[in-house]
Design a protein around this motif. Sequence first.
Motif, PDB file in Angstrom:
ATOM      1  N   PHE B  55       7.115 -11.104  -0.107  1.00  0.00           N
ATOM      2  CA  PHE B  55       7.538  -9.699  -0.103  1.00  0.00           C
ATOM      3  C   PHE B  55       9.047  -9.558  -0.208  1.00  0.00           C
ATOM      4  N   ASN B  81      -1.930 -15.990   3.266  1.00  0.00           N
ATOM      5  CA  ASN B  81      -2.390 -14.656   3.658  1.00  0.00           C
ATOM      6  C   ASN B  81      -1.691 -14.254   4.937  1.00  0.00           C
ATOM      7  N   THR B  82      -1.606 -12.933   5.129  1.00  0.00           N
ATOM      8  CA  THR B  82      -0.822 -12.406   6.238  1.00  0.00           C
ATOM      9  C   THR B  82      -1.677 -11.522   7.134  1.00  0.00           C
ATOM     10  N   PHE B  84      -0.907  -8.487   9.411  1.00  0.00           N
ATOM     11  CA  PHE B  84       0.225  -7.589   9.592  1.00  0.00           C
ATOM     12  C   PHE B  84       0.276  -7.020  10.996  1.00  0.00           C
ATOM     13  N   ASP B  86       0.820  -3.950  11.899  1.00  0.00           N
ATOM     14  CA  ASP B  86       0.021  -2.725  12.045  1.00  0.00           C
ATOM     15  C   ASP B  86      -1.376  -2.902  11.449  1.00  0.00           C
ATOM     16  N   ALA B  88      -2.783  -3.069   8.777  1.00  0.00           N
ATOM     17  CA  ALA B  88      -2.863  -2.694   7.361  1.00  0.00           C
ATOM     18  C   ALA B  88      -4.281  -2.791   6.820  1.00  0.00           C
ATOM     19  N   LEU B  89      -5.261  -2.343   7.606  1.00  0.00           N
ATOM     20  CA  LEU B  89      -6.635  -2.286   7.098  1.00  0.00           C
ATOM     21  C   LEU B  89      -6.746  -1.101   6.150  1.00  0.00           C
ATOM     22  N   PHE B  90      -7.556  -1.241   5.097  1.00  0.00           N
ATOM     23  CA  PHE B  90      -7.722  -0.143   4.151  1.00  0.00           C
ATOM     24  C   PHE B  90      -8.614   0.923   4.787  1.00  0.00           C
ATOM     25  N   PRO B  91      -8.063   2.126   5.017  1.00  0.00           N
ATOM     26  CA  PRO B  91      -8.801   3.121   5.813  1.00  0.00           C
ATOM     27  C   PRO B  91     -10.048   3.661   5.115  1.00  0.00           C
ATOM     28  N   HIS B  92     -10.081   3.562   3.765  1.00  0.00           N
ATOM     29  CA  HIS B  92     -11.218   4.126   3.037  1.00  0.00           C
ATOM     30  C   HIS B  92     -12.340   3.117   2.823  1.00  0.00           C
ATOM     31  N   MET B  93     -12.197   1.911   3.375  1.00  0.00           N
ATOM     32  CA  MET B  93     -13.251   0.906   3.221  1.00  0.00           C
ATOM     33  C   MET B  93     -13.806   0.545   4.590  1.00  0.00           C
ATOM     34  N   TYR B 101     -12.199  -8.176   0.597  1.00  0.00           N
ATOM     35  CA  TYR B 101     -11.268  -7.689  -0.431  1.00  0.00           C
ATOM     36  C   TYR B 101     -10.650  -8.820  -1.244  1.00  0.00           C
ATOM     37  N   GLY B 102     -10.155  -9.841  -0.552  1.00  0.00           N
ATOM     38  CA  GLY B 102      -9.492 -10.955  -1.240  1.00  0.00           C
ATOM     39  C   GLY B 102     -10.440 -11.676  -2.183  1.00  0.00           C
ATOM     40  N   ARG B 149     -10.116 -10.842   7.602  1.00  0.00           N
ATOM     41  CA  ARG B 149      -9.783 -10.538   6.222  1.00  0.00           C
ATOM     42  C   ARG B 149      -8.825 -11.577   5.641  1.00  0.00           C
ATOM     43  N   ALA B 150      -7.978 -12.144   6.507  1.00  0.00           N
ATOM     44  CA  ALA B 150      -7.027 -13.152   6.034  1.00  0.00           C
ATOM     45  C   ALA B 150      -7.679 -14.532   5.928  1.00  0.00           C
TER      46      ALA B 150
END
Lengths: 272, 338
Positions: B55, B81-82, B84, B86, B88-93, B101-102, B149-150
């Motif tokens: 990043f 993979n990170t 985070f 906060d 950083a989960l995708f709120p719409h999934m 996702y990955g 997720r990571a």
Amino acid sequence: MRRRLSRLGLWLWVWAVLFFLFAPIVTIILFGFDRSNVETWPIQHWTMHWYSVAWNDPQVRSAFVLSIKAAVAATVLSLLLGSLAAFGVHKARFFGRDSISLLLILPLALPGVITGVALNSAFQWTGITLSIWTIIVGHTTFCIVVIYNNVIARLRRTSNTLLEASADLGANTLQTFRLVTFPTIATALVSGALLAFALSFDEVIVTTFTAGAQNTLPIWIFGAIRLGQQLPEVNVVVTMVVILMFIPILIAARLTGTENFAPRVAAARKSD
Amino acid sequence: MSNEPAIDIRGVAKSFGPTTVLHDINLEVLDGEFFTMLGPSGSGKTTLLRMVAGFETPDRGEIRLHGDEVTQRPAHLRPVNTVFQDYALFPHMDVVTNVEYGLRVAGVKRGVRRERANAALAMVRLEGFSERRPAQLSGGQRQRVALARAIVNEPSVLLLDEPLGALDLKLRQEMQTELKAIQRRIGITFVYVTHDQEEAMAMSDRIAIMNQGVIEQVGTPREIYELPSTAFVASFIGTSNVIVRNGRTQSLRPERLRLLGAGTKVPEGSNAEAGTVTDVMYLGMMTRIFVHLDSGDDIVAVRTNDDSAGGATDVETGAHIVVAWRPEDAFALESELV
């Protein structure tokens, strides 16, 4: 006891305000059912006659179709330009970014007369004939703002780490847009589009300067009222417009949440 | 495990405008270790982590992952993979869609990725939560989803940016144990960023102490605690009394100090200095005693409140005492305390 009294007072006040806002509209709807050409209270003869008159009036029909066409085209164009502008301003860091952001919102604050006159003389000067296309261009100037505002507000509220997380998990820029960015702004686009459609559909001032020989529905209503011969028919048309307008505004309010919605509509209405 | 270090950072420097965030960082993280970058806010630890993730780009120097130069490579092409801060989960999934996702963007078939996502959720003990939205989860549960997720992507290095910062103390301690257990089980290199020294001590194989864009010391928790090499490390890790004797800056751990009543015989070979007790704090498990030495230094001593220790409880504010320590418990520090 005192609390109950003050609550009752508040309640009465709210209803008084609502009455002030909506009584005129209700009156129009009621007079649409009045047989008489002259509006007198109470209504003597109730009828559906004017509905069939309005329905069979070719002028009303063509004005209605023109309004829908212009509103749809202006909305589509604004969706495209407004969201692209929002992405650009949100993502890029460049000199004069804030000024551009202000310039984008300005058409909404600008009086419609100025926009109208400016567009009219621009069209005259470049030799472009006034037509449905010039109406669409005129409406797009303020519809863009609604979309732009909606999308950029959503983008600003979206955490930047969501995009980082997507990249971190191996998604390229296109995948991130498709799977993360677009779904997050989708409701903002829909509510913005509905609002833009509603704004375009009832616009009068800019339209008077950009329309050619054809009438949009609001222009037809304006003309009919001035002539005064078709008042009951106008009442019927207005009733239909109120019903039609109510649906997209309700949906838009549901999508954005009423707290965010009210001030944005207020801002949008300032141009009318 | 390969012979190449999992992460090799050489001569990395970074400035944001006029502020230099990292000065010439050199660091090797070994394959399979739980490595922590510990430091106060503004020490540059998060920037360094973000450079490994892709990043941020360093102004100078290079970063290698298992021998591959990745300094300029974009984040989505790095095998890391990170997790985070906060989440950083995708709120719409929903949860399982977040976790897979990955694999999804990597083109793994639906059935396979579902299976692997569910296995990852089982590892973080979140079976039965697949259909929930992130908004319907508690902080601790979101944390676990972010972890699943990571790790589902089997990265060569997992980066964790203060992942437990938002959790309450009890949950944080539970997660520390769990994170350590998961790391041992899957054998992936973990690079953990935190400002919490206790957390760092509890989980890490090795710790890098960072301060103002510089790595002050790298070592095992024991090395860092018992042999701090700078005054900053000595005072940042645990409590330390930093005193200057004979022109040498030394660090004394409070629990290594012995408090003796005035007139008691000082054990052979110990250093001893007289002083006055200025405050006594009873803290349950232990008692903290503040002493003003006759030499002018203020120091802190700690005594555990068990029966065998004896002698500590009778120390009162205003008492004249002798503070004694073995010479080997005083550590010379490289830098002077400012």
